[in-house]
Design a protein around this motif. Structure first.
Motif, PDB file in Angstrom:
ATOM      1  N   HIS A  16       0.831  -1.194   0.000  1.00 30.64           N
ATOM      2  CA  HIS A  16       0.000   0.000   0.000  1.00 30.64           C
ATOM      3  C   HIS A  16       0.873   1.254   0.000  1.00 30.64           C
ATOM      4  N   GLY A  17       0.368   2.301  -0.639  1.00 30.02           N
ATOM      5  CA  GLY A  17       1.079   3.566  -0.648  1.00 30.02           C
ATOM      6  C   GLY A  17       0.864   4.302  -1.955  1.00 30.02           C
ATOM      7  N   VAL A  18       1.198   5.563  -1.953  1.00 34.05           N
ATOM      8  CA  VAL A  18       0.991   6.386  -3.148  1.00 34.05           C
ATOM      9  C   VAL A  18       2.187   6.347  -4.089  1.00 34.05           C
ATOM     10  N   TYR A  19       3.317   5.852  -3.616  1.00 32.52           N
ATOM     11  CA  TYR A  19       4.515   5.827  -4.452  1.00 32.52           C
ATOM     12  C   TYR A  19       4.716   4.453  -5.083  1.00 32.52           C
ATOM     13  N   ASP A  20       5.253   4.461  -6.308  1.00 32.32           N
ATOM     14  CA  ASP A  20       5.492   3.209  -7.034  1.00 32.32           C
ATOM     15  C   ASP A  20       6.404   2.268  -6.257  1.00 32.32           C
ATOM     16  N   PHE A  21       7.447   2.807  -5.609  1.00 33.18           N
ATOM     17  CA  PHE A  21       8.381   1.941  -4.895  1.00 33.18           C
ATOM     18  C   PHE A  21       7.717   1.256  -3.698  1.00 33.18           C
ATOM     19  N   GLU A  22       6.690   1.886  -3.115  1.00 36.00           N
ATOM     20  CA  GLU A  22       5.974   1.238  -2.015  1.00 36.00           C
ATOM     21  C   GLU A  22       5.205   0.030  -2.532  1.00 36.00           C
ATOM     22  N   ARG A  23       4.630   0.187  -3.709  1.00 38.28           N
ATOM     23  CA  ARG A  23       3.885  -0.916  -4.318  1.00 38.28           C
ATOM     24  C   ARG A  23       4.833  -2.024  -4.777  1.00 38.28           C
ATOM     25  N   GLU A  56      -9.129 -16.511  13.861  1.00 40.19           N
ATOM     26  CA  GLU A  56      -9.772 -16.333  12.551  1.00 40.19           C
ATOM     27  C   GLU A  56      -9.845 -14.861  12.181  1.00 40.19           C
ATOM     28  N   LEU A  57     -10.112 -14.001  13.167  1.00 43.57           N
ATOM     29  CA  LEU A  57     -10.123 -12.564  12.910  1.00 43.57           C
ATOM     30  C   LEU A  57      -8.751 -12.113  12.425  1.00 43.57           C
ATOM     31  N   ALA A  58      -7.698 -12.566  13.059  1.00 36.94           N
ATOM     32  CA  ALA A  58      -6.336 -12.197  12.662  1.00 36.94           C
ATOM     33  C   ALA A  58      -6.057 -12.611  11.221  1.00 36.94           C
ATOM     34  N   GLU A  59      -6.483 -13.805  10.847  1.00 35.65           N
ATOM     35  CA  GLU A  59      -6.270 -14.276   9.473  1.00 35.65           C
ATOM     36  C   GLU A  59      -7.015 -13.407   8.464  1.00 35.65           C
ATOM     37  N   ARG A  60      -8.246 -13.023   8.784  1.00 29.52           N
ATOM     38  CA  ARG A  60      -9.030 -12.179   7.867  1.00 29.52           C
ATOM     39  C   ARG A  60      -8.423 -10.786   7.741  1.00 29.52           C
ATOM     40  N   LEU A  61      -7.961 -10.235   8.844  1.00 27.58           N
ATOM     41  CA  LEU A  61      -7.336  -8.910   8.794  1.00 27.58           C
ATOM     42  C   LEU A  61      -6.022  -8.959   8.013  1.00 27.58           C
ATOM     43  N   ALA A  62      -5.221  -9.978   8.254  1.00 34.38           N
ATOM     44  CA  ALA A  62      -3.959 -10.120   7.527  1.00 34.38           C
ATOM     45  C   ALA A  62      -4.200 -10.272   6.032  1.00 34.38           C
ATOM     46  N   ALA A  63      -5.269 -10.964   5.664  1.00 35.41           N
ATOM     47  CA  ALA A  63      -5.591 -11.131   4.241  1.00 35.41           C
ATOM     48  C   ALA A  63      -5.900  -9.791   3.580  1.00 35.41           C
ATOM     49  N   VAL A  64      -6.521  -8.884   4.312  1.00 34.84           N
ATOM     50  CA  VAL A  64      -6.791  -7.550   3.771  1.00 34.84           C
ATOM     51  C   VAL A  64      -5.480  -6.794   3.581  1.00 34.84           C
ATOM     52  N   VAL A  65      -4.606  -6.857   4.568  1.00 33.63           N
ATOM     53  CA  VAL A  65      -3.327  -6.135   4.479  1.00 33.63           C
ATOM     54  C   VAL A  65      -2.480  -6.676   3.333  1.00 33.63           C
ATOM     55  N   THR A  66      -2.453  -7.977   3.158  1.00 33.06           N
ATOM     56  CA  THR A  66      -1.634  -8.574   2.102  1.00 33.06           C
ATOM     57  C   THR A  66      -2.344  -8.596   0.753  1.00 33.06           C
ATOM     58  N   GLU A  68      -5.338  -6.633  -2.010  1.00 36.36           N
ATOM     59  CA  GLU A  68      -5.355  -5.553  -3.005  1.00 36.36           C
ATOM     60  C   GLU A  68      -4.793  -4.250  -2.447  1.00 36.36           C
ATOM     61  N   PRO A  69      -3.789  -3.685  -3.110  1.00 33.11           N
ATOM     62  CA  PRO A  69      -3.176  -2.446  -2.630  1.00 33.11           C
ATOM     63  C   PRO A  69      -4.119  -1.241  -2.727  1.00 33.11           C
ATOM     64  N   VAL A  70      -3.929  -0.321  -1.789  1.00 32.69           N
ATOM     65  CA  VAL A  70      -4.637   0.960  -1.795  1.00 32.69           C
ATOM     66  C   VAL A  70      -3.597   2.059  -1.613  1.00 32.69           C
ATOM     67  N   ASN A  71      -3.973   3.276  -1.922  1.00 30.24           N
ATOM     68  CA  ASN A  71      -3.056   4.401  -1.764  1.00 30.24           C
ATOM     69  C   ASN A  71      -2.868   4.794  -0.312  1.00 30.24           C
ATOM     70  N   LEU A  72      -3.970   4.871   0.430  1.00 30.72           N
ATOM     71  CA  LEU A  72      -3.954   5.463   1.761  1.00 30.72           C
ATOM     72  C   LEU A  72      -4.207   4.441   2.864  1.00 30.72           C
ATOM     73  N   ILE A  73      -3.549   4.634   4.014  1.00 28.70           N
ATOM     74  CA  ILE A  73      -3.837   3.752   5.140  1.00 28.70           C
ATOM     75  C   ILE A  73      -5.224   4.048   5.709  1.00 28.70           C
ATOM     76  N   ASP A  78     -10.376   1.451   6.778  1.00 29.86           N
ATOM     77  CA  ASP A  78     -11.804   1.293   6.511  1.00 29.86           C
ATOM     78  C   ASP A  78     -12.127  -0.139   6.084  1.00 29.86           C
ATOM     79  N   ARG A  79     -11.288  -0.722   5.251  1.00 34.17           N
ATOM     80  CA  ARG A  79     -11.495  -2.116   4.836  1.00 34.17           C
ATOM     81  C   ARG A  79     -11.365  -3.075   6.019  1.00 34.17           C
TER      82      ARG A  79
END
Length: 120
Positions: A16-23, A56-66, A68-73, A78-79
């Motif tokens: 996640h991030g607005v810069y290409d290198f972050e992605r 199970e909650l931890a697994e679902r949250l980690a799946a969001v973080v890992t 689809e990328p977004v620009n903003l935290i 929100d996700r």
């Protein structure tokens, strides 16, 4: 309501991030989640089915973080809130997303966004 389940320091690598290198390179994100709900049924029954299974909650949250990328935290938080509020027993959820490797040109310890939402 004062009953809460807290999951703190969940670390997952995202792009996640607005810069290409972050992605391109990705970085670690650290998530804290606080769920407010009535824990009396679980305390009485001693059954995991009467509470939120934090593994199970931890697994679902980690799946969001890992996932689809977004620009903003802010968008990421929100996700993550959507995941936390998916269980109808949760009355309110608070999520903090930390980005300790944020591309900030000054010395800093952490950058974080915290969002709280009630169930709808």
């Amino acid at each position: 309501m004062t009953d809460r389940i807290e999951l703190t320091g969940l670390r997952a690598r995202g792009r996640h991030g607005v810069y290409d290198f972050e992605r391109a390179h990705g970085q670690d994100f650290v998530v804290d989640a606080v769920l407010e709900l009535d824990l009396a049924p679980a305390a009485r029954s001693d059954q995991v089915t009467d509470t939120i299974h934090y593994g199970e909650l931890a697994e679902r949250l980690a799946a969001v973080v890992t996932g689809e990328p977004v620009n903003l935290i802010e968008t990421l938080a929100d996700r993550l809130l959507t995941v936390c509020l998916a269980d109808p027993r949760v009355r309110t959820a608070t999520v903090t997303v930390r980005k300790p490797e944020a591309p900030v040109p000054c010395t800093f310890t952490d950058v974080a966004v915290t969002m709280t939402r009630p169930a709808r």
